[in-house]
Design an enzyme around this catalytic site. Structure first.
Site, short mmCIF file in Angstrom:
data_model
loop_
_atom_site.label_atom_id
_atom_site.label_comp_id
_atom_site.label_asym_id
_atom_site.label_seq_id
_atom_site.Cartn_x
_atom_site.Cartn_y
_atom_site.Cartn_z
N SER A 81 0.86 -1.18 0.00
CA SER A 81 0.00 0.00 0.00
C SER A 81 0.89 1.23 0.00
O SER A 81 1.99 1.22 0.57
CB SER A 81 -0.89 0.03 1.25
OG SER A 81 -1.52 1.29 1.39
N TYR B 15 -1.43 -0.36 10.16
CA TYR B 15 -1.58 -0.88 8.80
C TYR B 15 -0.41 -0.44 7.93
O TYR B 15 0.17 -1.25 7.19
CB TYR B 15 -2.90 -0.37 8.21
CG TYR B 15 -3.13 -0.71 6.76
CD1 TYR B 15 -3.62 -1.96 6.40
CD2 TYR B 15 -2.88 0.21 5.76
CE1 TYR B 15 -3.85 -2.28 5.07
CE2 TYR B 15 -3.10 -0.09 4.43
CZ TYR B 15 -3.58 -1.33 4.08
OH TYR B 15 -3.80 -1.64 2.76
#
Length: 251
Positions: free
Chosen positions: A146, A160
């Site tokens: 990501s 995350y």
């Protein structure tokens, strides 16, 4: 472009980027294993869509954070379609937006178990089965990271973001380990993509709400990330390994 004979396992393949990748790979002739953890209905719908279009796919339940489940996924796919030749390491979760100071350890463990341990277990099993020096056919691994790993996701998801930083590092190290063993390892880093993951983090409209921070002024679509993943899997990317490709609208 045909990729007949290739067999790919896609973790977290029942929705979002994983499903888009499964459908695109199947349309190119790949035989596809669609891993899911809980939503058998969504996985079944993905398989049915692929089969209606003339492709081959299998839904495979399993939790990537459990070693036995990961081994079982590869076993089931190989039994159905023959030796696995590729992995899309896509399964990942996000928790509701929070400052790190307010996160409890159970939340962090859930995120890290799925996003880090799950990614490493899946990549390890792929390395064992694909490496030519272990009797494997060779092939490709694409890790899904990501853009959060680069920007940190302050005030939202630093856990995350950190987990995806580990995926970037996995890509760089494993690419070097497997380069002489017939396996290419690359990474795609999506930016803000309009998928269901935002709802799971408590912000279903987040993708469009954040469009203003994206140079292209819109969130991406799962199909746009899938196109990058399938290219990296394909023989067209035969000289590409250890690459981290941002698909993030210019962020």
């Amino acid at each position: 472009m045909s990729e007949q004979g290739h067999v790919v396992l896609i973790t977290g393949g029942s929705r979002g980027i994983g499903r888009a990748t499964a459908e695109l790979a199947a349309s190119r002739g790949w035989k596809v294993g669609i891993n899911y953890q809980r939503d058998a209905g969504a996985a079944g719908e993905a398989v049915a869509t692929i089969q209606r279009a003339g492709g081959q796919a299998l839904a495979i339940q399993g939790d990537v954070a459990i070693e036995g489940d990961v081994i079982g996924m590869f076993d089931r796919l190989a039994e159905a379609f023959g030796p696995v030749t590729a992995l899309v390491n896509n399964a990942g979760i996000v928790a509701p937006a929070s400052l790190l100071a307010d996160m409890d350890v159970s939340r962090m463990r859930r995120v890290f178990d799925t996003n880090i341990l799950g990614a490493y277990l899946s990549a390890r099993e792929a390395a064992r089965r694909l490496s030519t020096d272990r009797g494997g056919p060779g092939g490709a691994i694409v890790n899904v990271s990501s853009i959060a790993s680069r920007i940190g996701s302050a005030n939202e998801y630093v856990d995350y973001a950190g987990s995806k930083g580990a995926v970037d590092t996995l890509t760089l190290g494993l690419a070097q380990e497997l380069a002489g063993r017939g396996v290419r390892v690359n990474c795609v880093r999506p930016g803000i993509i309009d998928t269901e993951i935002h709802a799971s983090g408590g912000q279903p409209d987040r993708a469009w709400q954040r469009a203003g921070v994206i140079p292209l002024q819109r969130p991406g679509q799962a199909s746009e990330v899938a196109a990058a993943i399938v290219w990296l899997l394909s023989d067209e990317a035969s000289y590409t390994t250890g690459a981290i490709l941002d698909v993030a609208g210019g962020r």
